[in-house]
Design an enzyme around this catalytic site. Structure first.
Site, short mmCIF file in Angstrom:
data_model
loop_
_atom_site.label_atom_id
_atom_site.label_comp_id
_atom_site.label_asym_id
_atom_site.label_seq_id
_atom_site.Cartn_x
_atom_site.Cartn_y
_atom_site.Cartn_z
N GLY A 47 -4.86 -5.19 6.34
CA GLY A 47 -5.71 -4.20 6.80
C GLY A 47 -6.49 -4.65 7.70
NE ARG A 49 -8.32 -7.37 2.04
CZ ARG A 49 -7.55 -6.50 2.40
NH1 ARG A 49 -7.34 -5.54 1.00
NH2 ARG A 49 -6.52 -6.49 3.18
CB THR A 100 -0.94 0.50 1.31
OG1 THR A 100 -1.74 -1.19 1.23
CG2 THR A 100 -1.29 0.65 1.13
CB THR A 123 1.48 -0.31 4.68
OG1 THR A 123 3.02 -0.23 5.35
CG2 THR A 123 1.70 1.32 3.87
N GLY A 124 0.31 -3.07 5.04
CA GLY A 124 -0.18 -4.53 6.26
C GLY A 124 -1.49 -4.95 5.73
N GLY A 136 -9.72 -3.21 1.97
CA GLY A 136 -8.89 -3.23 3.73
C GLY A 136 -9.03 -2.28 4.70
CG ASP A 137 -5.58 -0.42 6.34
OD1 ASP A 137 -5.20 -1.14 5.50
OD2 ASP A 137 -4.63 0.44 7.61
#
Ligand code: GLY
Length: 312
Positions: free
Chosen positions: A221, A195, A167, A218-219, A197-198
């Protein structure tokens, strides 16, 4: 004045710093920096040529937050348009809403005059996607994947926690002290269609408040959504913690998450005075920053707060 970004923002950070140098706003700087990352085909975690979902379709998530007003805009599962960060900004600037997803996001992108980008993948990335489904599927199965009714099974087989992490984050503070945070991603490679994510969730992957500071993640989410990581960090600043204490606390909150799926989380943050920090649960991660007087960005190691991984 400062721009802070995840390391893959290197391609855009000078453009963002240049806007600040010329007296532009933090919002303009963040959008300009992220657009260059979205257009970079070498980055498989953001924008053009980002890794697709399980059906081989690129779905983009992005958000932007203005720390002066707490106005925000976000898009999720956007298909057919390259610059998700610009569409997110248009949501913030033009609509009374914060988040548009799927067909509605694409429809709005078209209404705003964004150029369509029907093909988001280079051929070699499409091959990488198909190879991930083999050897469990043959070519005929892969060609028919959109009609399957057991995608959840294939998502579990095909998703790769090593590819769940990318991200881009940008945080800018302009000469008036205004802070803006932007996040853009193609999300988790081989994810289930739809889907999110964050990255498009304000408070999870992105939060900015001029009075205290800003954070972006990032990572994986899902973890940041469950722990409201970006907002938590800014809330800890509001409660009087230092930037280091707030960042460490937001990271250690993630250690309390239960369940089967725990992977890597990274964050960058600034406080209202422009001090910056980068944290990761993984070794060897870096982030970058540039002030307008710097000819190029500096790369710094992230402080590690280990989060024991669990998978399946
Ligand atoms: N952090 C990006 C994602 O989980 O999609």
């Amino acid at each position: 004045m400062i721009v802070v970004a995840s390391s893959n923002g290197r391609i855009g950070i000078e453009a963002a710093a240049q806007i600040l140098r010329q007296g532009g706003t933090a919002v303009d700087a963040v959008e300009a920096g992220i657009r260059l990352v979205e257009a970079n085909p070498e980055d498989h975690t953001v924008g053009y040529n980002g890794y697709p979902n399980i059906l081989g379709e690129v779905e983009l998530d992005a958000s932007i937050m203005n720390g002066r007003t707490l106005e925000s805009g976000a898009v999720g599962a956007l298909k057919g348009y390259l610059h998700a960060i610009t569409v997110a900004r248009q949501v913030m600037d033009k609509l009374p809403h914060v988040l548009l997803v799927g067909d509605g996001a694409s429809r709005f992108a078209a209404e705003m005059g964004n150029p369509p980008q029907p093909e988001m993948l280079l051929p070699e990335t499409r091959t990488t996607w198909a190879d991930r489904l083999r050897p469990d599927m043959n070519d005929a199965d892969i060609a028919q994947i959109a009609s399957r009714t057991d995608l959840a099974h294939w998502v579990e087989l095909a998703t790769d926690p090593e590819r769940a992490k990318g991200t881009v984050n940008f945080i800018a503070q302009d000469r008036d002290g205004n802070i803006c945070t932007g996040v853009s991603t193609s999300g988790w490679a081989w994810k289930y269609p739809g889907r999110l994510g964050d990255s498009p969730i304000i408070g999870a992957g992105n939060y900015a408040d001029n009075r205290y500071g800003a954070a972006a993640c990032t990572g994986m989410g899902e973890m940041a959504i469950r722990a409201s990581t970006a907002h938590s960090l800014v809330f800890y600043l509001k409660m009087g913690l230092s930037l280091a204490e707030a960042s460490e606390r937001a990271m250690t909150d993630l250690c309390d998450l239960g369940g089967r799926f725990i992977s890597v989380m990274n964050l960058i943050a600034i406080d209202k005075d422009g001090n910056h920090a980068g944290y990761s649960s993984d070794n060897g991660r870096t982030y970058i920053y540039q002030t307008p007087d710097m000819a190029e960005c500096e790369e710094l190691p992230r402080i590690v707060v280990p989060i024991p991984p669990r998978w399946g």
